[in-house]
Design an enzyme around this catalytic site. Structure first.
Site, PDB file in Angstrom:
ATOM      1  N   LEU A  37       8.120   3.255  -4.240  1.00 14.36           N
ATOM      2  CA  LEU A  37       7.128   3.966  -3.428  1.00 14.36           C
ATOM      3  C   LEU A  37       5.761   4.004  -4.113  1.00 14.36           C
ATOM      4  O   LEU A  37       5.653   4.249  -5.311  1.00 14.36           O
ATOM      5  CB  LEU A  37       7.617   5.398  -3.164  1.00 14.36           C
ATOM      6  CG  LEU A  37       8.989   5.518  -2.490  1.00 14.36           C
ATOM      7  CD1 LEU A  37       9.357   6.985  -2.268  1.00 14.36           C
ATOM      8  CD2 LEU A  37       9.037   4.749  -1.163  1.00 14.36           C
ATOM      9  N   HIS A  38       4.720   3.769  -3.307  1.00 12.72           N
ATOM     10  CA  HIS A  38       3.345   3.859  -3.787  1.00 12.72           C
ATOM     11  C   HIS A  38       2.568   4.747  -2.814  1.00 12.72           C
ATOM     12  O   HIS A  38       3.153   5.291  -1.874  1.00 12.72           O
ATOM     13  CB  HIS A  38       2.724   2.461  -3.925  1.00 12.72           C
ATOM     14  CG  HIS A  38       2.931   1.598  -2.704  1.00 12.72           C
ATOM     15  ND1 HIS A  38       2.357   1.888  -1.487  1.00 12.72           N
ATOM     16  CD2 HIS A  38       3.663   0.478  -2.505  1.00 12.72           C
ATOM     17  CE1 HIS A  38       2.708   0.972  -0.601  1.00 12.72           C
ATOM     18  NE2 HIS A  38       3.520   0.106  -1.194  1.00 12.72           N
ATOM     19  N   GLY A  40       0.740   4.090  -0.427  1.00 15.96           N
ATOM     20  CA  GLY A  40       0.862   3.682   0.989  1.00 15.96           C
ATOM     21  C   GLY A  40       2.066   4.361   1.626  1.00 15.96           C
ATOM     22  O   GLY A  40       1.982   4.896   2.737  1.00 15.96           O
ATOM     23  N   HIS A  41       3.203   4.371   0.906  1.00 11.69           N
ATOM     24  CA  HIS A  41       4.395   5.061   1.446  1.00 11.69           C
ATOM     25  C   HIS A  41       4.126   6.557   1.573  1.00 11.69           C
ATOM     26  O   HIS A  41       4.570   7.200   2.533  1.00 11.69           O
ATOM     27  CB  HIS A  41       5.590   4.883   0.504  1.00 11.69           C
ATOM     28  CG  HIS A  41       6.087   3.476   0.392  1.00 11.69           C
ATOM     29  ND1 HIS A  41       5.946   2.735  -0.743  1.00 11.69           N
ATOM     30  CD2 HIS A  41       6.743   2.690   1.287  1.00 11.69           C
ATOM     31  CE1 HIS A  41       6.491   1.543  -0.561  1.00 11.69           C
ATOM     32  NE2 HIS A  41       6.972   1.484   0.667  1.00 11.69           N
ATOM     33  N   GLN A  65      17.258  -8.969   5.224  1.00  7.35           N
ATOM     34  CA  GLN A  65      15.914  -9.443   5.570  1.00  7.35           C
ATOM     35  C   GLN A  65      15.328 -10.351   4.486  1.00  7.35           C
ATOM     36  O   GLN A  65      14.160 -10.751   4.585  1.00  7.35           O
ATOM     37  CB  GLN A  65      14.994  -8.264   5.880  1.00  7.35           C
ATOM     38  CG  GLN A  65      14.671  -7.348   4.710  1.00  7.35           C
ATOM     39  CD  GLN A  65      13.972  -6.068   5.158  1.00  7.35           C
ATOM     40  OE1 GLN A  65      14.580  -5.187   5.741  1.00  7.35           O
ATOM     41  NE2 GLN A  65      12.677  -5.975   4.917  1.00  7.35           N
ATOM     42  N   LYS A 154       0.382  -2.102   7.538  1.00 10.08           N
ATOM     43  CA  LYS A 154       0.309  -3.227   6.589  1.00 10.08           C
ATOM     44  C   LYS A 154       1.249  -4.358   7.036  1.00 10.08           C
ATOM     45  O   LYS A 154       0.898  -5.522   6.960  1.00 10.08           O
ATOM     46  CB  LYS A 154       0.661  -2.693   5.205  1.00 10.08           C
ATOM     47  CG  LYS A 154       1.274  -3.658   4.256  1.00 10.08           C
ATOM     48  CD  LYS A 154       0.232  -4.360   3.460  1.00 10.08           C
ATOM     49  CE  LYS A 154       0.764  -5.268   2.393  1.00 10.08           C
ATOM     50  NZ  LYS A 154       2.112  -5.760   2.558  1.00 10.08           N
ATOM     51  N   ASP A 155       2.451  -3.989   7.505  1.00  8.18           N
ATOM     52  CA  ASP A 155       3.387  -4.981   8.050  1.00  8.18           C
ATOM     53  C   ASP A 155       3.246  -4.931   9.567  1.00  8.18           C
ATOM     54  O   ASP A 155       4.097  -4.363  10.270  1.00  8.18           O
ATOM     55  CB  ASP A 155       4.822  -4.643   7.613  1.00  8.18           C
ATOM     56  CG  ASP A 155       4.983  -4.758   6.121  1.00  8.18           C
ATOM     57  OD1 ASP A 155       5.092  -5.881   5.622  1.00  8.18           O
ATOM     58  OD2 ASP A 155       4.952  -3.710   5.445  1.00  8.18           O
ATOM     59  N   GLN A 158       5.873  -6.477  11.901  1.00  6.84           N
ATOM     60  CA  GLN A 158       7.091  -5.646  11.840  1.00  6.84           C
ATOM     61  C   GLN A 158       6.931  -4.390  12.702  1.00  6.84           C
ATOM     62  O   GLN A 158       7.845  -4.007  13.442  1.00  6.84           O
ATOM     63  CB  GLN A 158       7.364  -5.252  10.384  1.00  6.84           C
ATOM     64  CG  GLN A 158       8.427  -4.174  10.230  1.00  6.84           C
ATOM     65  CD  GLN A 158       8.748  -3.881   8.781  1.00  6.84           C
ATOM     66  OE1 GLN A 158       9.559  -4.569   8.175  1.00  6.84           O
ATOM     67  NE2 GLN A 158       8.124  -2.850   8.202  1.00  6.84           N
ATOM     68  N   VAL A 181      -3.100   1.687   3.400  1.00  5.92           N
ATOM     69  CA  VAL A 181      -3.808   2.306   2.275  1.00  5.92           C
ATOM     70  C   VAL A 181      -4.205   1.187   1.315  1.00  5.92           C
ATOM     71  O   VAL A 181      -3.394   0.305   1.007  1.00  5.92           O
ATOM     72  CB  VAL A 181      -2.910   3.340   1.550  1.00  5.92           C
ATOM     73  CG1 VAL A 181      -3.649   3.975   0.380  1.00  5.92           C
ATOM     74  CG2 VAL A 181      -2.449   4.407   2.538  1.00  5.92           C
TER      75      VAL A 181
HETATM   76  O1  PAF Z   1       8.899  -2.309   5.521  1.00 11.99           O
HETATM   77  C1  PAF Z   1       9.945  -2.136   4.850  1.00 11.99           C
HETATM   78  O2  PAF Z   1       9.928  -1.543   3.755  1.00 11.99           O
HETATM   79  C2  PAF Z   1      11.270  -2.674   5.392  1.00 11.99           C
HETATM   80  O3  PAF Z   1      11.086  -3.861   6.092  1.00 11.99           O
HETATM   81  C3  PAF Z   1      12.021  -1.643   6.256  1.00 11.99           C
HETATM   82  C4  PAF Z   1      11.237  -1.277   7.496  1.00 11.99           C
HETATM   83  C5  PAF Z   1      12.295  -0.382   5.427  1.00 11.99           C
HETATM   84  C6  PAF Z   1      13.363  -2.227   6.710  1.00 11.99           C
HETATM   85  O4  PAF Z   1      14.162  -2.565   5.631  1.00 11.99           O
END
Ligand code: PAF
Length: 283
Positions: A37-38, A40-41, A65, A154-155, A158, A181
């Site tokens: 975690l940074h 951004g999280h 993934q 950022k993603d 997704q 962030v």
């Molecule tokens: O963005 C992420 O950290 C991952 O792709 C997620 C959404 C936690 C799914 O594993």
């Protein structure tokens, strides 16, 4: 001292803990993460706290993934530091299953997203990726049954894939995007930034500058090809191998034909040595 969040590692324990949190109809926001975690999280957690009474953070490095050639085994795992950060933010619950709990022996179901998952961006370079993400996020939603789920912009692809899946499958969760962030020089925060050497870290900020330059040119009315070519050139001249640098419809991520299009998004993926970075900005 902040109280430690409850940590659960099995589905029955999660169900009991969620039922307790739900007492008196409290709303729940889920922040799915892979740990490391940074800030951004932590911005996702802060947004979750504004949206719902109770906040659950999942920490699970999801093997489905990652392609065999990718960094699943070396992906940064920083459990102690993550726990400290989540405790400091008074997160209510940490859902930390292991691989066997998420994918027990004989697991045989996979969600295959279409629409924004098949527009030729990340999916072109990581064909396994969105199936893995959709499957694990579908499971997380079924396990936690949150009212809200927070994902970083950022993603961006997704975010669009997960939001579409939640809508298409009537999962009853509102997917909310949280602004990227950035470091002071514009580099988007990412757990993978730790892979960059000191020199690469300086170069990495070019991605943001290139996107800003192309966005300014699109806004000034340059044609799409010219505006995007200038940004792409900045990136490759800095030493990146470019996977894509494109402007797309901000909602569907479909290619666009004219700068007069409505909301647009510039998206980039590029490799610096062995580290692959992705980023995006609104136009
Ligand atoms: O963005 C992420 O950290 C991952 O792709 C997620 C959404 C936690 C799914 O594993």
């Amino acid at each position: 001292m902040s109280p430690s969040p409850t940590i659960v590692r099995t589905v029955p324990a999660l169900r009991r803990a969620v039922d307790r949190l739900r007492a008196r109809q409290a709303t729940i926001a889920l922040v799915p993460t892979m740990g490391a975690l940074h800030d951004g999280h932590m911005a996702l957690v802060a947004l979750a706290k504004r949206r719902a009474k109770k906040v659950i953070v999942s920490i699970f490095v999801n093997p489905t993934q990652f392609a065999p050639s990718e960094d699943f085994s070396s992906y940064p795992r920083t459990w102690k530091a993550d726990l400290g950060k989540l405790a400091a933010e008074n997160v209510d619950l940490i859902w930390n299953p292991d691989v066997e709990t998420m994918y027990p022996q004989g697991f045989a179901t996979r969600i295959t997203p279409e629409g924004p998952a098949t527009v030729g961006l990340e999916d072109r370079f990581r064909p396994h990726f969105f199936g893995g993400v959709a499957t694990v996020v579908g499971k997380l939603f079924a396990q936690v049954r949150p009212d809200f789920a927070i994902f970083g912009e950022k993603d961006f692809q997704q975010l669009r894939v997960v939001a579409r899946m939640a809508r298409d499958l009537d999962l009853g969760v509102k997917v909310i995007g949280s602004k990227t962030v950035r470091e002071r020089d514009g580099l988007a925060m990412s757990s993978r930034n730790v892979y960059l050497s000191g020199e690469q870290r300086v170069v990495a900020a070019v991605l943001y500058r290139a996107m800003k330059q192309s966005a300014a040119r699109l806004q000034a009315g340059y044609d799409i090809q010219a505006a995007m070519a200038s940004g792409a050139e900045m990136i490759t001249e800095a030493g990146f191998e470019l996977d894509y640098f494109e402007v797309r419809d901000a909602e569907t991520l479909a290619p666009i034909a004219s700068v007069k299009h409505g909301p647009m998004r510039i998206l980039v993926a590029a490799r610096l040595g062995t580290t692959r970075l992705i980023d995006n900005i609104a136009v």
